[in-house]
Design a protein around this motif. Sequence first.
Motif, PDB file in Angstrom:
ATOM      1  N   THR A 110       0.842  -1.327   0.058  1.00 44.21           N
ATOM      2  CA  THR A 110       0.104  -0.049   0.016  1.00 44.21           C
ATOM      3  C   THR A 110       0.891   1.106  -0.022  1.00 44.21           C
ATOM      4  OG1 THR A 110      -1.828  -0.941   1.101  1.00 44.21           O
ATOM      5  CG2 THR A 110      -1.652   1.258   1.092  1.00 44.21           C
ATOM      6  N   CYS A 111       0.629   2.227  -0.942  1.00 41.16           N
ATOM      7  CA  CYS A 111       1.432   3.446  -1.023  1.00 41.16           C
ATOM      8  C   CYS A 111       0.429   4.816  -1.253  1.00 41.16           C
ATOM      9  CB  CYS A 111       2.155   3.304  -2.167  1.00 41.16           C
ATOM     10  SG  CYS A 111       3.250   4.808  -2.438  1.00 41.16           S
ATOM     11  N   THR A 112       0.986   5.746  -0.316  1.00 38.15           N
ATOM     12  CA  THR A 112       0.067   6.989  -0.534  1.00 38.15           C
ATOM     13  C   THR A 112       0.848   8.232  -0.608  1.00 38.15           C
ATOM     14  OG1 THR A 112       0.072   7.345   1.731  1.00 38.15           O
ATOM     15  CG2 THR A 112      -1.797   6.296   0.793  1.00 38.15           C
ATOM     16  N   ALA A 113       0.664   9.063  -1.406  1.00 37.70           N
ATOM     17  CA  ALA A 113       1.296  10.371  -1.293  1.00 37.70           C
ATOM     18  C   ALA A 113       0.287  11.406  -1.271  1.00 37.70           C
ATOM     19  CB  ALA A 113       1.987  10.408  -2.819  1.00 37.70           C
ATOM     20  N   ILE A 114       0.741  12.534  -0.826  1.00 37.00           N
ATOM     21  CA  ILE A 114       0.073  13.826  -0.783  1.00 37.00           C
ATOM     22  C   ILE A 114       0.755  14.730  -1.896  1.00 37.00           C
ATOM     23  CG2 ILE A 114      -0.639  15.881   0.672  1.00 37.00           C
ATOM     24  CD1 ILE A 114      -0.159  14.051   3.279  1.00 37.00           C
ATOM     25  N   ILE A 115      -0.160  15.384  -2.712  1.00 34.96           N
ATOM     26  CA  ILE A 115       0.428  15.898  -3.791  1.00 34.96           C
ATOM     27  C   ILE A 115      -0.536  17.583  -3.410  1.00 34.96           C
ATOM     28  CG2 ILE A 115       0.501  14.421  -5.247  1.00 34.96           C
ATOM     29  CD1 ILE A 115      -2.209  14.922  -6.478  1.00 34.96           C
ATOM     30  N   GLU A 116       0.203  18.633  -4.196  1.00 34.73           N
ATOM     31  CA  GLU A 116      -0.424  19.941  -3.714  1.00 34.73           C
ATOM     32  C   GLU A 116      -1.891  19.939  -4.050  1.00 34.73           C
ATOM     33  OE1 GLU A 116       1.546  22.708  -6.228  1.00 34.73           O
ATOM     34  OE2 GLU A 116       3.048  23.343  -4.712  1.00 34.73           O
ATOM     35  N   THR A 117      -2.530  19.360  -4.888  1.00 35.79           N
ATOM     36  CA  THR A 117      -3.909  19.248  -5.261  1.00 35.79           C
ATOM     37  C   THR A 117      -4.750  18.231  -4.733  1.00 35.79           C
ATOM     38  OG1 THR A 117      -3.204  18.245  -7.292  1.00 35.79           O
ATOM     39  CG2 THR A 117      -3.414  20.733  -7.376  1.00 35.79           C
ATOM     40  N   SER A 118      -4.124  17.376  -3.833  1.00 35.70           N
ATOM     41  CA  SER A 118      -4.757  16.371  -2.901  1.00 35.70           C
ATOM     42  C   SER A 118      -3.904  15.014  -2.590  1.00 35.70           C
ATOM     43  CB  SER A 118      -6.182  15.927  -4.001  1.00 35.70           C
ATOM     44  OG  SER A 118      -6.974  15.310  -2.774  1.00 35.70           O
ATOM     45  N   HIS A 119      -4.321  13.889  -3.431  1.00 34.57           N
ATOM     46  CA  HIS A 119      -3.686  12.600  -3.192  1.00 34.57           C
ATOM     47  C   HIS A 119      -3.494  11.619  -4.068  1.00 34.57           C
ATOM     48  CE1 HIS A 119      -7.843  11.438  -2.598  1.00 34.57           C
ATOM     49  NE2 HIS A 119      -7.243  10.080  -2.617  1.00 34.57           N
ATOM     50  N   VAL A 120      -2.820  10.721  -4.268  1.00 32.10           N
ATOM     51  CA  VAL A 120      -2.693   9.512  -4.883  1.00 32.10           C
ATOM     52  C   VAL A 120      -2.358   8.475  -3.754  1.00 32.10           C
ATOM     53  CG1 VAL A 120      -1.190   8.211  -6.684  1.00 32.10           C
ATOM     54  CG2 VAL A 120      -1.480  10.780  -6.786  1.00 32.10           C
ATOM     55  N   ALA A 121      -3.325   7.345  -4.110  1.00 34.55           N
ATOM     56  CA  ALA A 121      -3.074   6.134  -3.232  1.00 34.55           C
ATOM     57  C   ALA A 121      -3.194   4.879  -4.247  1.00 34.55           C
ATOM     58  CB  ALA A 121      -4.312   5.850  -2.309  1.00 34.55           C
ATOM     59  N   VAL A 122      -2.365   3.746  -3.906  1.00 34.69           N
ATOM     60  CA  VAL A 122      -2.397   2.593  -4.625  1.00 34.69           C
ATOM     61  C   VAL A 122      -2.206   1.486  -3.585  1.00 34.69           C
ATOM     62  CG1 VAL A 122       0.106   2.831  -4.805  1.00 34.69           C
ATOM     63  CG2 VAL A 122      -1.359   1.447  -6.703  1.00 34.69           C
ATOM     64  N   HIS A 123      -2.830   0.345  -3.916  1.00 40.15           N
ATOM     65  CA  HIS A 123      -3.066  -0.603  -3.118  1.00 40.15           C
ATOM     66  C   HIS A 123      -2.641  -2.204  -4.217  1.00 40.15           C
ATOM     67  CE1 HIS A 123      -4.957   1.437   0.251  1.00 40.15           C
ATOM     68  NE2 HIS A 123      -5.715   1.902  -0.809  1.00 40.15           N
ATOM     69  N   VAL A 124      -1.863  -2.666  -3.761  1.00 38.77           N
ATOM     70  CA  VAL A 124      -1.355  -4.025  -4.522  1.00 38.77           C
ATOM     71  C   VAL A 124      -1.683  -5.263  -3.991  1.00 38.77           C
ATOM     72  CG1 VAL A 124       0.585  -5.028  -5.811  1.00 38.77           C
ATOM     73  CG2 VAL A 124       0.476  -2.443  -5.755  1.00 38.77           C
ATOM     74  N   TRP A 125      -2.419  -6.047  -4.248  1.00 36.38           N
ATOM     75  CA  TRP A 125      -2.684  -7.526  -3.889  1.00 36.38           C
ATOM     76  C   TRP A 125      -1.714  -8.415  -4.837  1.00 36.38           C
ATOM     77  CZ3 TRP A 125      -6.281  -3.863  -3.581  1.00 36.38           C
ATOM     78  CH2 TRP A 125      -6.840  -3.439  -2.133  1.00 36.38           C
ATOM     79  N   ASP A 126      -0.766  -9.168  -4.096  1.00 38.87           N
ATOM     80  CA  ASP A 126       0.163  -9.771  -5.215  1.00 38.87           C
ATOM     81  C   ASP A 126       0.090 -11.519  -5.256  1.00 38.87           C
ATOM     82  OD1 ASP A 126       1.494 -10.781  -2.892  1.00 38.87           O
ATOM     83  OD2 ASP A 126       3.028  -9.151  -3.300  1.00 38.87           O
ATOM     84  N   GLU A 127      -0.952 -11.796  -4.148  1.00 38.63           N
ATOM     85  CA  GLU A 127      -1.174 -13.392  -3.929  1.00 38.63           C
ATOM     86  C   GLU A 127      -1.960 -13.768  -4.994  1.00 38.63           C
ATOM     87  OE1 GLU A 127      -1.726 -14.504   0.385  1.00 38.63           O
ATOM     88  OE2 GLU A 127      -2.729 -12.643   0.332  1.00 38.63           O
ATOM     89  N   ALA A 128      -2.999 -13.318  -5.713  1.00 42.61           N
ATOM     90  CA  ALA A 128      -3.790 -13.811  -6.577  1.00 42.61           C
ATOM     91  C   ALA A 128      -3.316 -13.817  -7.904  1.00 42.61           C
ATOM     92  CB  ALA A 128      -5.250 -12.923  -6.570  1.00 42.61           C
ATOM     93  N   SER A 129      -3.587 -14.655  -8.865  1.00 42.31           N
ATOM     94  CA  SER A 129      -3.109 -14.497 -10.130  1.00 42.31           C
ATOM     95  C   SER A 129      -4.444 -14.413 -11.184  1.00 42.31           C
ATOM     96  CB  SER A 129      -2.603 -15.856 -10.468  1.00 42.31           C
ATOM     97  OG  SER A 129      -2.215 -16.048 -11.776  1.00 42.31           O
ATOM     98  N   PRO A 130      -4.671 -13.537 -11.902  1.00 38.11           N
ATOM     99  CA  PRO A 130      -3.530 -12.233 -11.971  1.00 38.11           C
ATOM    100  C   PRO A 130      -3.517 -11.550 -10.604  1.00 38.11           C
ATOM    101  CG  PRO A 130      -5.519 -11.765 -13.191  1.00 38.11           C
ATOM    102  CD  PRO A 130      -5.615 -13.354 -12.501  1.00 38.11           C
ATOM    103  N   GLY A 131      -2.376 -10.625 -10.261  1.00 36.69           N
ATOM    104  CA  GLY A 131      -2.522  -9.709  -9.233  1.00 36.69           C
ATOM    105  C   GLY A 131      -3.358  -8.523  -9.451  1.00 36.69           C
ATOM    106  N   LEU A 132      -3.581  -7.895  -8.528  1.00 33.75           N
ATOM    107  CA  LEU A 132      -4.728  -6.749  -8.289  1.00 33.75           C
ATOM    108  C   LEU A 132      -3.936  -5.439  -8.012  1.00 33.75           C
ATOM    109  CD1 LEU A 132      -7.647  -5.805  -8.743  1.00 33.75           C
ATOM    110  CD2 LEU A 132      -7.931  -6.310  -6.514  1.00 33.75           C
TER     111      LEU A 132
END
Length: 121
Positions: free
Chosen positions: A56-78
């Motif tokens: 899981t990764c997040t960043a605060i940008i001047e204009t709001s945010h970016v967030a990403v979640h990666v699940w790597d157990e499944a195939s395909p990953g998500l």
Amino acid sequence: MLKHKHLVVRCECELPPVAPRTVTEWVKTVIESIGMKIMMGPYAAYCHTEGNRGVTCTAIIETSHVAVHVWDEASPGLIQLDVYSCSDFAVEDVLAHLQQFDPVLIDYKFLDRDSGVTVVS
């Protein structure tokens, strides 16, 4: 004038990123490519809990945010990605960055939240 653009992406992929450093560098690249400025982060951590493994990764940008979640157990990953900004940005610029993870399916909604919530695409 402020905008209120919100991109929500669901990406099934063959090569999901598994290292927090890989995801933070990827998020930095995405943010730069859409012309945004990082205020804090990105910060990432790996969850080792069975059934919920991934980064899981997040960043605060001047204009709001970016967030990403990666699940790597499944195939395909998500990969679930959320980009919210009070500035305009091109959806295609964000989606292009997912190609490196060998996507098999990309689904997204691009919302305009300026007055209510309107689906743009």
